[in-house]
Design an enzyme around this catalytic site. Structure first.
Site, PDB file in Angstrom:
ATOM      1  CD  GLU A 409      80.936  23.502  38.863  1.00 23.06           C
ATOM      2  OE1 GLU A 409      80.634  22.950  39.933  1.00 23.06           O
ATOM      3  OE2 GLU A 409      81.536  24.594  38.809  1.00 23.06           O
ATOM      4  CG  LEU A 438      84.611  22.452  39.328  1.00 27.94           C
ATOM      5  CD1 LEU A 438      85.054  21.132  39.957  1.00 27.94           C
ATOM      6  CD2 LEU A 438      84.925  23.599  40.259  1.00 27.94           C
ATOM      7  CD  GLU A 440      81.952  27.073  41.119  1.00 23.66           C
ATOM      8  OE1 GLU A 440      83.175  27.333  41.143  1.00 23.66           O
ATOM      9  OE2 GLU A 440      81.511  25.916  41.201  1.00 23.66           O
ATOM     10  CD  GLN A 462      77.902  20.321  41.379  1.00 24.55           C
ATOM     11  OE1 GLN A 462      78.982  20.184  41.953  1.00 24.55           O
ATOM     12  NE2 GLN A 462      77.667  19.785  40.189  1.00 24.55           N
ATOM     13  CG  PHE A 463      76.115  22.275  46.802  1.00 25.73           C
ATOM     14  CD1 PHE A 463      75.018  21.750  47.487  1.00 25.73           C
ATOM     15  CD2 PHE A 463      76.868  21.430  46.003  1.00 25.73           C
ATOM     16  CE1 PHE A 463      74.693  20.399  47.367  1.00 25.73           C
ATOM     17  CE2 PHE A 463      76.543  20.090  45.874  1.00 25.73           C
ATOM     18  CZ  PHE A 463      75.452  19.565  46.564  1.00 25.73           C
ATOM     19  CG  HIS A 508      77.568  20.447  50.231  1.00 22.01           C
ATOM     20  ND1 HIS A 508      78.544  19.855  51.011  1.00 22.01           N
ATOM     21  CD2 HIS A 508      77.976  20.292  48.959  1.00 22.01           C
ATOM     22  CE1 HIS A 508      79.487  19.356  50.237  1.00 22.01           C
ATOM     23  NE2 HIS A 508      79.171  19.604  48.988  1.00 22.01           N
TER      24      HIS A 508
END
Ligand SMILES: Cc1ncc(C[n+]2csc(CCOP(=O)(O)OP(=O)(O)O)c2C)c(N)n1
Length: 704
Positions: A409, A438, A440, A462-463, A508
């Site tokens: 992403e 988007l 995963e 992303q996190f 995050h």
């Protein structure tokens, strides 16, 4: 042509009609063999527990045998499921191999490791069957990964052998409710990939009717206006209808005009599996299913118009004989050897030091030769931060390895939310560095398909927390080599930032790296500084196993983590700890962002502590820890992850066993308490081990 329009129901007006070249005698034989196999298992082997899991394909044979007729591309890839055996038999799986698998014999598909009905076929110049999983819906995203790899190999690597080949995802009607189905559909239609989604609708997901999986029960009807998707729908028990629909659907996808979905209704003539007595179906339902038996309809269709009654009887006899002869041979095969059951979790070497290569997946089976590597640091004068170290390593590897692709992403024009891929798309183009939808599950599942197709995928999550939605694909990727007894592997490098930064929060900032260490088949890197980040990332990108590469957010631009760039060839072998500071009074074992804090704490505490940065957690350097603790006789483990069942517990357990008589004090752990990461900096500071709390604990352990 007109007549064919009358019998088929293509929902898409532009359906391309392919000439139907069907060898009906061959189709009939394959249907009969599949039926005879199920008959044997259901009536003789399952009751005697010689087969422990029986998934009958009765009712599904005709559609699959017809499909097999059209999967002719040298690099077609099939993502199958547990009811795909008739298709597998049509693609070259021998009856003997099929039976050896359900009967759990040595030399079978998984050597008795997996249920014998989740198949695979490694191939270099024939249809590949990707390793099937037990999880419903898991087949879809690897299929679109395979499709994308086809277009990459044809259009970007200019290998024309891959043009016109297709991916096929095979599933049941209930699987259209899964995350994987929708993730794959989105990828396939947004990227216009050559993939055919082949749904066999038997009306039930075990006992739950199709109307609870998709409104109205017909996914084809519901997807009729889905953009960029051609949809085919019809009766899978009618030989003529099914044959034309399947031919058209495959031909459309083969022209690389985009994805298609075909929905074919079939009856499930047995229970869901051997254990299922179908009490949830009424007698009338069962009777109407039997009346739709595609085998009977096939016989009526081919005899006498295409085959004589004698020829049909001959095929029936031949099929039964083939199955009985295969059974006799399989009964002579030994059971799998328990001494081998722990082998092939990771890439392994044989007794002579040669890698025992998987037959398919990753770069190694294609004989790929990597650019030279070295464990020698060639430092450059100025320091770079860890973020630049990662970006530079990705850039170098992209330039020396054309099969490496980076995606996730926001990794494209934006360069990633952490800027690790900044400028890479501009330099290498959007086929090599690209943004994804988007999902995963879509990101990792696609990577699995690409890896099996011989690329080196480098997906970014992303996190850390957001890897949760990909957990199933991550688990299945990790166990893939073991499940297939080293026939397949899916090496990839998953980059995931996480950990605290200036503040924390539950989304995050968690690390939870232990999850992958506990999972099967993943190597796990947790670098603390720029030099190690370069070396570990390069080693992973040139490795033959899937790797989790954890990028700690606090270290990406942290001053402590800045180091001179160690050179374009630099690699750090996995499983080798770094001694950050020698000492005699206490061993401190740590990794990631807490290495810096432990070093500062040693200075503050005045304790002569030896600090080990593990650098990788799978494999981890037991011998370095053991040697240090044997010397200092005391050990403190410091990590950011929660304490309970964190990786520190594993280290402590090893020391309790192996260093018990060397210890002068109990092993101590200093970790986050068992809570998610808190947002407010003052809360965060109170729970993440700090320089002060580490220093205090060092003093306590040293003085015990
Ligand atoms: C993710 C997941 N959830 C649940 C199961 C248990 N399960 C196995 S098969 C099945 C039904 C699937 O039905 P369908 O997709 O229609 O295929 P069919 O068995 O009818 O061929 C279920 C719920 C599973 N294997 N995987």
């Amino acid at each position: 042509m007109r007549e064919r329009h009358a019998v088929v129901r293509p929902l898409h007006r532009e359906a391309d009609h392919a000439p139907t070249r069907v060898d009906w005698s061959r189709v009939a034989y394959r249907v009969l063999v599949s039926r005879a196999l199920d008959e044997l298992e259901e009536t003789r082997l399952f009751p005697k527990r010689e087969v422990l899991y029986q998934f009958s394909a009765r009712g599904h044979e005709l559609t699959q045998a017809l499909l097999g007729e059209h999967l002719t591309g040298a690099h077609d890839g099939v993502a199958a499921y547990y009811r795909s055996r008739p298709l597998l038999l049509s693609l070259g799986l021998s009856v003997e191999h099929a039976l050896a698998s359900t009967m759990m014999r040595a030399g079978s598909i998984s050597e008795g490791r997996d249920i014998g009905i989740v198949f695979n076929l490694p191939r270099t110049r024939d249809v590949t069957v990707l390793p099937a999983c037990g999880g419903v819906g898991t087949q879809y995203t690897p299929a679109v990964g395979w499709a994308q790899a086809l277009t990459y190999r044809a259009n970007t690597l200019h290998d024309t052998e891959f043009s016109g080949c297709i991916a096929l995802a095979h599933g049941g009607d209930a699987s259209v409710a899964t995350n994987g189905f929708w993730a794959a559909l989105t990828i396939a239609t947004t990227e216009q990939l050559p993939v055919l989604i082949f749904i066999e609708d038997n009306g039930y997901g075990i006992s739950v009717p199709g109307i609870q999986q998709t409104p109205g029960g017909n996914i084809a009807a519901n997807l009729g206006s889905f953009r960029n998707l051609r949809v085919f729908d019809g009766d899978g028990t009618d030989p003529q209808t099914a044959s034309v629909l399947i031919a058209d659907a495959v031909a459309t996808v083969r022209q690389w005009k985009g994805p298609a979905l075909i929905h074919l209704q079939v009856p499930r003539l047995s229970g869901h599996s051997g254990q299922d007595t179908q009490t949830y179906k009424s007698a009338a339902t069962i009777a109407s299913e039997r009346a739709r038996d595609p085998l009977a309809k096939l016989k009526a269709f081919v005899v006498p118009e295409r085959l004589t009654a004698e020829a049909w009887a001959g095929l029936e006899q031949q099929a039964r004989t083939e199955v009985e002869e295969a059974l006799a041979r399989v009964q002579q095969m030994p059971p799998p050897d328990p001494r081998r059951v722990t082998r092939h979790v990771f890439s392994e070497k044989d007794a002579n030091g040669r890698i025992e290569l998987q037959r398919q997946g990753g770069l190694a089976p294609d004989g790929h030769v990597h650019a030279p590597s070295s464990t020698q640091v060639k430092p450059q004068p100025s320091r770079i931060n860890m973020l630049t170290a990662i970006r530079r390593t990705l850039e170098l590897e992209l330039s020396v390895n054309p099969k490496l692709v980076i995606f996730g992403e926001d990794v494209g024009p934006k360069g990633g939310v952490h800027a690790a891929t900044l400028g890479l798309q501009e330099k290498f183009g959007r086929t090599r560095v690209f943004d994804t939808s988007l999902s995963e599950e879509g990101i990792i599942g696609r990577a699995v398909g690409m890896a099996i197709a011989g690329l080196m995928p480098v997906p970014e999550i992303q996190f850390r927390k957001y890897a949760d939605s990909a957990a199933e694909q991550i688990n299945d990727c990790g166990s893939l080599r073991w499940r297939t007894a080293n026939r397949f592997a899916a090496p990839m490098v998953v980059r995931i930032p996480g950990g605290f930064f200036k503040c924390g929060d539950p989304w995050h900032s968690q690390t939870n790296e232990v999850q992958w260490v506990h999972g099967i088949g993943w190597r796990v890197a947790v670098p603390s500084n720029a030099e190690d980040a370069v070396g570990l990332l390069r080693a992973a990108l040139r490795g033959n196993d899937p790797t989790m590469f954890f990028e700690h957010r606090a270290m990406l631009d942290g001053a402590w983590a800045r180091r001179p760039y160690p050179g374009d060839q630099f690699v750090v072998p996995f499983g080798v700890a770094r001694t950050i500071r020698p000492g005699n009074q206490l061993t401190v074992v740590t990794w990631g962002a807490l290495v810096e804090r432990c070093e500062a704490a040693a200075t503050r505490s005045g304790i002569d502590a030896e600090i080990l940065d593990l650098r990788t957690l799978m494999p981890w350097d037991k011998s370095a820890v053991l040697a240090s603790v044997t010397k200092t006789r005391r050990c403190l483990i410091v990590h950011e992850d929660n304490g309970t069942a964190g990786f520190g517990a594993e280290i402590a357990a090893m020391l309790a066993k192996e260093a018990f008589f060397s210890l002068d004090a109990p092993i101590e752990r200093l970790t986050m308490p068992d809570i998610p990461s808190p947002h407010s900096p003052n809360l965060l500071e109170a729970v993440v081990p700090s320089v002060e709390s580490i220093a205090q604990t060092m003093r306590t352990v040293a003085e015990l």
